[in-house]
Design a protein around this motif. Structure first.
Motif, PDB file in Angstrom:
ATOM      1  N   VAL A 191     -46.852  47.248 -63.505  1.00  6.41           N
ATOM      2  CA  VAL A 191     -46.565  48.204 -62.415  1.00  6.41           C
ATOM      3  C   VAL A 191     -45.055  48.463 -62.367  1.00  6.41           C
ATOM      4  N   ILE A 192     -44.269  47.389 -62.505  1.00  3.96           N
ATOM      5  CA  ILE A 192     -42.806  47.528 -62.478  1.00  3.96           C
ATOM      6  C   ILE A 192     -42.333  48.414 -63.640  1.00  3.96           C
ATOM      7  N   ARG A 193     -42.874  48.142 -64.825  1.00  2.24           N
ATOM      8  CA  ARG A 193     -42.500  48.928 -66.021  1.00  2.24           C
ATOM      9  C   ARG A 193     -42.806  50.417 -65.806  1.00  2.24           C
ATOM     10  N   GLU A 194     -44.025  50.727 -65.339  1.00  2.00           N
ATOM     11  CA  GLU A 194     -44.417  52.126 -65.145  1.00  2.00           C
ATOM     12  C   GLU A 194     -43.606  52.779 -64.025  1.00  2.00           C
ATOM     13  N   THR A 195     -43.267  51.996 -62.988  1.00  2.00           N
ATOM     14  CA  THR A 195     -42.488  52.550 -61.871  1.00  2.00           C
ATOM     15  C   THR A 195     -41.078  52.919 -62.348  1.00  2.00           C
ATOM     16  N   LYS A 196     -40.497  52.065 -63.189  1.00  2.00           N
ATOM     17  CA  LYS A 196     -39.143  52.348 -63.715  1.00  2.00           C
ATOM     18  C   LYS A 196     -39.141  53.634 -64.534  1.00  2.00           C
ATOM     19  N   ILE A 197     -40.152  53.791 -65.397  1.00  2.00           N
ATOM     20  CA  ILE A 197     -40.239  54.992 -66.240  1.00  2.00           C
ATOM     21  C   ILE A 197     -40.408  56.235 -65.358  1.00  2.00           C
ATOM     22  N   ILE A 237     -48.692  56.597 -60.021  1.00  2.00           N
ATOM     23  CA  ILE A 237     -48.573  55.231 -60.568  1.00  2.00           C
ATOM     24  C   ILE A 237     -49.719  54.366 -60.035  1.00  2.00           C
ATOM     25  N   VAL A 238     -49.966  54.464 -58.734  1.00  2.00           N
ATOM     26  CA  VAL A 238     -51.031  53.663 -58.119  1.00  2.00           C
ATOM     27  C   VAL A 238     -52.399  54.045 -58.695  1.00  2.00           C
ATOM     28  N   ASP A 239     -52.657  55.362 -58.790  1.00  2.00           N
ATOM     29  CA  ASP A 239     -53.960  55.824 -59.310  1.00  2.00           C
ATOM     30  C   ASP A 239     -54.184  55.333 -60.739  1.00  2.00           C
ATOM     31  N   ASN A 240     -53.130  55.434 -61.541  1.00  2.00           N
ATOM     32  CA  ASN A 240     -53.214  55.012 -62.936  1.00  2.00           C
ATOM     33  C   ASN A 240     -53.453  53.504 -63.035  1.00  2.00           C
ATOM     34  N   TYR A 241     -52.733  52.754 -62.213  1.00  4.30           N
ATOM     35  CA  TYR A 241     -52.877  51.293 -62.200  1.00  4.30           C
ATOM     36  C   TYR A 241     -54.320  50.915 -61.846  1.00  4.30           C
ATOM     37  N   ILE A 242     -54.851  51.560 -60.815  1.00  2.00           N
ATOM     38  CA  ILE A 242     -56.220  51.261 -60.374  1.00  2.00           C
ATOM     39  C   ILE A 242     -57.225  51.587 -61.476  1.00  2.00           C
ATOM     40  N   LYS A 243     -56.957  52.660 -62.225  1.00  2.00           N
ATOM     41  CA  LYS A 243     -57.844  53.060 -63.317  1.00  2.00           C
ATOM     42  C   LYS A 243     -57.964  51.929 -64.361  1.00  2.00           C
ATOM     43  N   TYR A 244     -56.801  51.408 -64.785  1.00  2.00           N
ATOM     44  CA  TYR A 244     -56.805  50.328 -65.785  1.00  2.00           C
ATOM     45  C   TYR A 244     -57.375  49.026 -65.219  1.00  2.00           C
ATOM     46  N   LEU A 274     -55.508  48.830 -51.765  1.00  2.00           N
ATOM     47  CA  LEU A 274     -55.816  48.696 -53.188  1.00  2.00           C
ATOM     48  C   LEU A 274     -57.325  48.549 -53.398  1.00  2.00           C
ATOM     49  N   LEU A 275     -57.951  47.714 -52.563  1.00  2.00           N
ATOM     50  CA  LEU A 275     -59.353  47.348 -52.796  1.00  2.00           C
ATOM     51  C   LEU A 275     -60.323  48.513 -52.646  1.00  2.00           C
ATOM     52  N   LYS A 276     -60.071  49.398 -51.673  1.00  2.00           N
ATOM     53  CA  LYS A 276     -61.046  50.466 -51.406  1.00  2.00           C
ATOM     54  C   LYS A 276     -61.195  51.394 -52.623  1.00  2.00           C
TER      55      LYS A 276
END
Ligand SMILES: [Zn+2]
Length: 316
Positions: A191-197, A237-244, A274-276
């Protein structure tokens, strides 16, 4: 009420606690461990932490049933040997024998992620179910499988490494040597890596406002904070993270079909936010889409002491 010593060995310190059979900590203590220390030095620090906790609890060694050790890597509990760990550079360390030079009690060892899972199973989120998998979303992705209230370790003690199952073929290189491991997409570090990018590509994003434009201040929480403020970049970023995350957790459900998945680590503090959406994404992907009941997805309850409690519970 029976009492146990639990020791959680980390990269920088050994944390020990005196724990009751219901998972309550009566006293705890921490000792630093030398990163390049010999195994004898590290086991000594672990024993020192345990004996200090014992002193603080006003109990005597005769009051304690056993010592449990949660360690990184792949410990062989039958032989009492830590077979392999990559962050301490240990090979075939006789942990039980060395610990018993300091504390003469039965000694049990297991992997730290398995201990966290056992703690959730005995006294935490999964205490009312028999089969669960606990994931710790931190620097990496740790996981522990509990089947019928017992840790499932595999024939060679390296089972339950869901973090190192591939979800993207030819994806990002992982520390284990494979490419595209779940850990590279579902850890707090990812998450940190993707947020920085994303923050660099989108200077107008609220992420930059929240961190004062300092990439060093980007943590695993800021994308979630920005998303909650309606920021488009944060939401992506959140949507992508949840997908993976959903893809990897659906794989685990398809393999084991546990009654419950427990999520621990910093990211899990996002709770229902996050959970929903995570549940919605998982339930669309699992093989059994129209079951009577779905696998429950919940956050961990044992917090930072899960490692100590779970290690102590090895003696149950
Ligand atoms: Zn890997």
């Amino acid at each position: 009420m029976k009492k146990y010593i639990g020791i959680d060995l980390g990269g920088m310190s050994a944390k020990a606690g005196i724990v009751t059979d219901t998972g309550e900590i009566l006293a705890k203590a921490t000792k630093p461990t030398k990163r390049d220390g010999t195994y004898q030095e590290i086991l000594k620090s672990m024993a020192d932490a345990a004996l200090e906790a014992l002193k603080l609890s006003n109990l005597r060694i005769e009051d304690i049933e056993s010592v449990g050790i949660g360690s990184p890597g792949t410990p062989d509990n039958e032989k009492g040997v830590l077979v392999y760990t990559n962050n301490l550079n240990f090979r075939n360390v006789p942990m039980r024998e060395e610990m018993q030079k300091h504390i003469n009690l039965p000694v049990y060892i297991d992997n730290d992620a398995n201990c966290a899972a056992l703690a959730e199973s005995v006294a935490g989120a999964a205490k009312d179910v028999k089969t669960s998998i606990t994931f710790t979303l931190g620097t990496g992705v740790g996981s522990g499988i509990i089947i019928n209230n017992k840790i499932y370790s595999g024939f060679n003690y390296a089972a339950s490494e869901f973090g190192h199952t591939v979800i993207v073929v030819d994806g990002l290189l992982c520390t284990c040597g494979r490419k595209g491991c779940f850990e590279q997409y579902a850890s707090a570090s990812s998450v940190i890596r993707e947020t920085k990018i994303a923050a660099e590509k989108n200077p107008e994003s609220k992420i930059n406002e929240l961190t004062g434009g300092n990439p060093e201040k980007i943590d695993a929480k800021v994308a979630f904070d920005a998303a909650k403020l309606g920021d488009k970049t944060g939401q992506e970023i959140v949507d992508n993270y949840i997908k993976y995350l959903a893809a990897g957790l659906a794989n685990a459900i398809n393999a084991i079909e546990p009654e419950m998945i427990v999520l621990g680590g910093g990211v899990s503090h996002e709770g229902e936010y996050l959970l929903k959406p995570l549940r919605e994404a998982i339930y669309k992907e699992v093989y059994t889409r129209e079951p009577v009941i779905f696998t429950k997805i919940e956050t961990a309850k044992m917090g930072n002491d899960a490692g100590i409690i779970g290690a102590a519970m090895l003696g149950l």
